[in-house]
Design an enzyme around this catalytic site. Structure first.
Site, short mmCIF file in Angstrom:
data_model
loop_
_atom_site.label_atom_id
_atom_site.label_comp_id
_atom_site.label_asym_id
_atom_site.label_seq_id
_atom_site.Cartn_x
_atom_site.Cartn_y
_atom_site.Cartn_z
N GLU A 389 0.80 -1.24 -0.10
CA GLU A 389 0.00 0.01 -0.10
C GLU A 389 0.98 1.23 -0.04
O GLU A 389 1.85 1.22 0.64
CB GLU A 389 -0.75 -0.15 1.14
CG GLU A 389 -1.96 -1.26 1.20
CD GLU A 389 -2.82 -1.15 2.41
OE1 GLU A 389 -2.71 -0.51 3.28
OE2 GLU A 389 -3.42 -2.38 2.60
N HIS A 419 -8.00 1.25 1.99
CA HIS A 419 -7.83 0.90 3.35
C HIS A 419 -8.44 2.07 4.21
O HIS A 419 -7.85 2.81 5.17
CB HIS A 419 -6.05 1.01 3.62
CG HIS A 419 -5.90 0.18 4.96
ND1 HIS A 419 -4.76 -0.41 5.17
CD2 HIS A 419 -6.74 -0.06 5.99
CE1 HIS A 419 -4.84 -1.16 6.26
NE2 HIS A 419 -6.06 -0.73 6.93
N1 LIG Z 1 -9.46 -2.16 7.07
C1 LIG Z 1 -9.29 -1.54 8.26
O1 LIG Z 1 -9.14 -0.32 7.96
C2 LIG Z 1 -9.38 -2.18 9.27
C3 LIG Z 1 -8.74 -3.71 9.21
N2 LIG Z 1 -8.70 -4.37 10.60
C4 LIG Z 1 -8.03 -5.58 10.49
O2 LIG Z 1 -8.89 -6.56 10.95
C5 LIG Z 1 -8.40 -7.64 11.82
C6 LIG Z 1 -9.46 -7.96 12.47
O3 LIG Z 1 -9.99 -7.14 13.61
P1 LIG Z 1 -10.86 -7.51 14.77
O4 LIG Z 1 -12.13 -8.20 14.41
O5 LIG Z 1 -10.64 -6.21 15.67
O6 LIG Z 1 -9.67 -8.43 15.61
P2 LIG Z 1 -9.93 -9.47 16.61
O7 LIG Z 1 -8.77 -9.82 17.16
O8 LIG Z 1 -11.13 -9.13 17.67
O9 LIG Z 1 -10.78 -10.69 15.96
C7 LIG Z 1 -9.68 -11.60 15.25
C8 LIG Z 1 -10.57 -13.09 15.09
O10 LIG Z 1 -9.91 -13.87 14.17
C9 LIG Z 1 -9.68 -15.09 14.81
N3 LIG Z 1 -8.51 -15.83 14.17
C10 LIG Z 1 -7.26 -15.53 14.21
N4 LIG Z 1 -6.57 -16.53 13.29
C11 LIG Z 1 -7.64 -17.31 12.79
C12 LIG Z 1 -7.49 -18.12 11.75
N5 LIG Z 1 -6.39 -18.64 11.16
N6 LIG Z 1 -8.73 -18.76 11.31
C13 LIG Z 1 -10.00 -17.99 11.87
N7 LIG Z 1 -9.80 -17.26 12.66
C14 LIG Z 1 -8.67 -16.79 13.17
C15 LIG Z 1 -9.43 -14.73 16.14
O11 LIG Z 1 -9.63 -16.00 17.35
C16 LIG Z 1 -10.15 -13.64 16.56
O12 LIG Z 1 -11.43 -14.11 17.06
C17 LIG Z 1 -7.31 -6.87 12.26
O13 LIG Z 1 -6.37 -7.76 12.84
C18 LIG Z 1 -6.86 -5.79 11.37
O14 LIG Z 1 -5.64 -6.54 10.76
C19 LIG Z 1 -8.87 -3.51 11.61
C20 LIG Z 1 -9.46 -2.52 11.55
C21 LIG Z 1 -9.41 -1.94 10.52
O1 LIG Z 2 -6.79 3.55 9.90
C1 LIG Z 2 -5.34 2.86 9.64
O2 LIG Z 2 -4.49 3.36 9.25
C2 LIG Z 2 -5.51 1.37 9.95
C3 LIG Z 2 -6.64 0.92 10.02
C4 LIG Z 2 -6.46 -0.88 10.31
O3 LIG Z 2 -6.13 -1.38 9.45
C5 LIG Z 2 -6.44 -1.16 11.91
O4 LIG Z 2 -6.93 -0.50 12.47
O5 LIG Z 2 -5.75 -2.40 11.81
#
Ligand SMILES: NC(=O)C1=CN([C@@H]2O[C@H](COP(=O)(O)OP(=O)(O)OC[C@H]3O[C@@H](n4cnc5c(N)ncnc54)[C@H](O)[C@@H]3O)[C@@H](O)[C@H]2O)C=CC1
Ligand SMILES: O=C(O)CCC(=O)C(=O)O
Length: 541
Positions: A389, A419
């Site tokens: 990115e 993103h």
């Molecule tokens: N696009 C964006 O702007 C954003 C992206 N994210 C991404 O989303 C991801 C998830 O966020 P949350 O829900 O807050 O995380 P979280 O930690 O609350 O939930 C992740 C879940 O995935 C499960 N998990 C881990 N490995 C796994 C596997 N191999 N197979 C199946 N399940 C598995 C875990 O047990 C957990 O329940 C973050 O790690 C981040 O990378 C988060 C926020 C913003």
């Molecule tokens: O807002 C961002 O720059 C990152 C969001 C995201 O991917 C995260 O919270 O993990």
């Protein structure tokens, strides 16, 4: 006379930084770190800031006087003003009238009437706050910047990330760095920051930081575990409908003057099956929203979890892929999740189904998705994240960034966003406040509640009526016998309270010691520094 502070503007906070969980705050699947964070915030809003309550200084020898030539061990900045001896410094400075200030949440804070000022919690800063240098990258929200500036820290905030060479140059004299998802804090970058105390990830993901190496260097890392979860979930919901109705393609056509009123291949989402991979904070929110739209929800997670509503956990990823009309990915970036969706998995999906990835770019083999779109297997896809990115906004989304970009752009019914899953005003403000508060608590008090790479340790505050107390923070290797040796050093003094915990190879000890003078503090510091297990020693008082 105030010594050691270039800004004679010290602050006291309310005495209670305890750990009682407020009723009604606990909810399922909230990890320990998250609970601690909620608790801490509840107390932070009770802050009553008092001007010039206590002035303390630290001799230069203590600031830099490591007995060994390691990277700076005492977590105090270089270049602090020369100060008087600690004996004098430990006397309280002039006390000014309390003033009412705004809390970090922007609420007006009333002067406390329940605690005498003598019992008020004391701020622990053996340095001039103005000497703390903070570098914030990637457009950290101003609410977070304001909290840090209000502490008197020097804050430089940049809108974009920095290329590695520039980052290495800039991070050299920085004590705190704040980043979002783009900045890579690798071993090499961390090693070039001798003064670095703490890293703030103003986001959920921490895959961009070498967490283990940071811990081994005594650098704590904080993030915001769920402040943007709802924003991501809402974006997914909007994209599920937009994919089902091919809305983005119709909109692009019309922007180009083409009227294309069609219903073939356009569907309602009611009654369709949503498959959520990773049922954490985002997956939970999404589950509730999707059911409210009449979707059937199934999920796959490596952990057995309680379902929201009538959602149903399936035992394998394959089972989910075979049943779902929409597959959406919400897992962290881990070695196990790399290319979790590739040709083999896509082949198992239903014909005409949809794939959404708003987690991390490494989780999907995008070339395989392009092929699945071309073959008609997939009816559409949404991507918010990519293996590479750009570091800043601009015309960078092309084949030199990712070799398949042109092919991806040509896929029908593909929604591509830069993103922005967590990019809402609400989420960014909440993240800014949460992470900035955690940084202040760590820099000023040594509190690691909510840390991603260190054990969570906290002690109740030292108060203004305990002027000759010192707080020792000792980050050390988690090896047999070390606590005995540490306690041999501390044991000559009156240890009022102490807490220690370990996480993997690294342990964190915090001890408040009463009735100590400058020489004794120095002796304790030097003795702790001489232990072979030492990673970093901090003296706060
Ligand atoms: N696009 C964006 O702007 C954003 C992206 N994210 C991404 O989303 C991801 C998830 O966020 P949350 O829900 O807050 O995380 P979280 O930690 O609350 O939930 C992740 C879940 O995935 C499960 N998990 C881990 N490995 C796994 C596997 N191999 N197979 C199946 N399940 C598995 C875990 O047990 C957990 O329940 C973050 O790690 C981040 O990378 C988060 C926020 C913003
Ligand atoms: O807002 C961002 O720059 C990152 C969001 C995201 O991917 C995260 O919270 O993990």
């Amino acid at each position: 006379m105030l010594r050691g502070f270039s800004h004679g503007n010290l602050e006291d906070i309310s005495p209670d930084l305890g750990l009682d969980v407020p009723s009604g705050q606990m909810r399922r699947s909230l990890p320990r770190a998250d609970l601690s964070r909620i608790v801490r915030h509840d107390h932070i809003v009770q802050e009553v800031i008092v001007k010039n309550t206590m002035a303390l200084s630290v001799p230069q020898s203590l600031l830099h006087g490591s007995s060994r030539s390691r990277s700076p061990s005492l977590c105090l900045p270089r270049g602090l003003p020369n100060s008087a001896d600690l004996g004098e410094a430990l006397e309280p400075g002039p006390r000014a009238e309390p003033r009412v200030v705004m809390s970090s949440q922007g609420r007006s804070l009333q002067r406390s009437t329940t605690h005498s000022s003598a019992a008020a919690a004391r701020e622990l800063k053996p340095f001039a706050t103005a000497d703390i240098k903070i570098l914030l990258l990637e457009n950290v929200n101003t609410a977070g910047q304001d909290i840090l500036r209000q502490q008197g820290y020097q804050v430089e905030a940049l809108k974009s990330s920095l290329p590695e060479a520039e980052l290495i140059e800039k991070i050299q004299d920085v004590h705190v760095i704040g980043i979002r998802s783009k900045t890579q804090l690798t071993k090499k970058v961390i090693d070039s920051a001798p003064n670095l105390l703490v890293i703030g990830c103003f986001c959920i993901g921490t895959n961009q930081v070498d967490l283990k190496h940071a811990a081994q260097k005594g650098v704590a890392v904080f993030n915001s575990p769920f402040s943007n979860s709802r924003s991501v979930a809402e974006q997914v919901i909007s994209e599920i409908i937009a994919l089902a109705r091919q809305i983005c393609d119709r909109s692009m056509e019309l922007h180009q003057g083409k009227w294309n009123k069609v219903s073939a291949g356009c569907w309602e989402v009611r009654g369709k099956t949503l498959g959520i991979v990773g049922y954490g904070h985002i997956g939970n929110q999404l589950s509730v929203l999707a059911e409210a739209m009449g979707m059937r929800v199934i999920f796959y997670d490596v952990v057995n979890l309680m379902s929201m509503g009538t959602a149903h956990q399936v035992s394998t990823l394959d089972e989910l892929l075979q049943q779902a009309d929409f597959v959406t990915l919400h897992v962290p970036e881990l070695p196990e999740t790399e290319n979790m969706i590739s040709t083999e998995q896509l082949n198992k999906m239903k014909d005409g189904s949809y794939l959404l990835n708003l987690s991390r770019g490494s989780i999907v083999d995008i070339q395989a998705v392009i092929d699945a779109s071309r073959s008609g297997k997939l009816a559409g896809a949404a991507f918010d994240v990519y293996p590479n990115e750009p570091a800043a906004n601009g015309d960078y989304f092309n084949n030199s960034l990712n070799q398949w970009t042109d092919a991806l752009n040509s896929c029908k019914n593909f929604i591509l966003t830069p993103h922005i899953g967590g990019s809402t005003e609400e989420a960014q403000r909440a993240i800014g406040v949460e992470v900035a508060d955690a940084l202040v608590q760590y820099v000023n008090y040594g509190t690691t509640l909510g840390a991603c790479n260190m054990p969570e340790v906290n002690l109740r505050s030292l108060t203004a009526d305990e002027p000759n107390h010192v707080r020792m923070v000792y980050i050390h290797q988690n090896v047999p016998g070390v606590l005995r040796r540490v306690n041999e050093i501390l044991g000559d003094h009156n240890v009022d309270k102490q807490m220690t915990d370990s996480r993997g190879d690294v342990a964190y000890l915090m001890a408040d010691i009463s009735n100590v003078n400058q020489q004794q503090i120095k002796d304790i510091y030097v003795a702790l520094e001489e232990l072979s297990s030492r990673i970093r020693t901090r003296v706060l008082y």
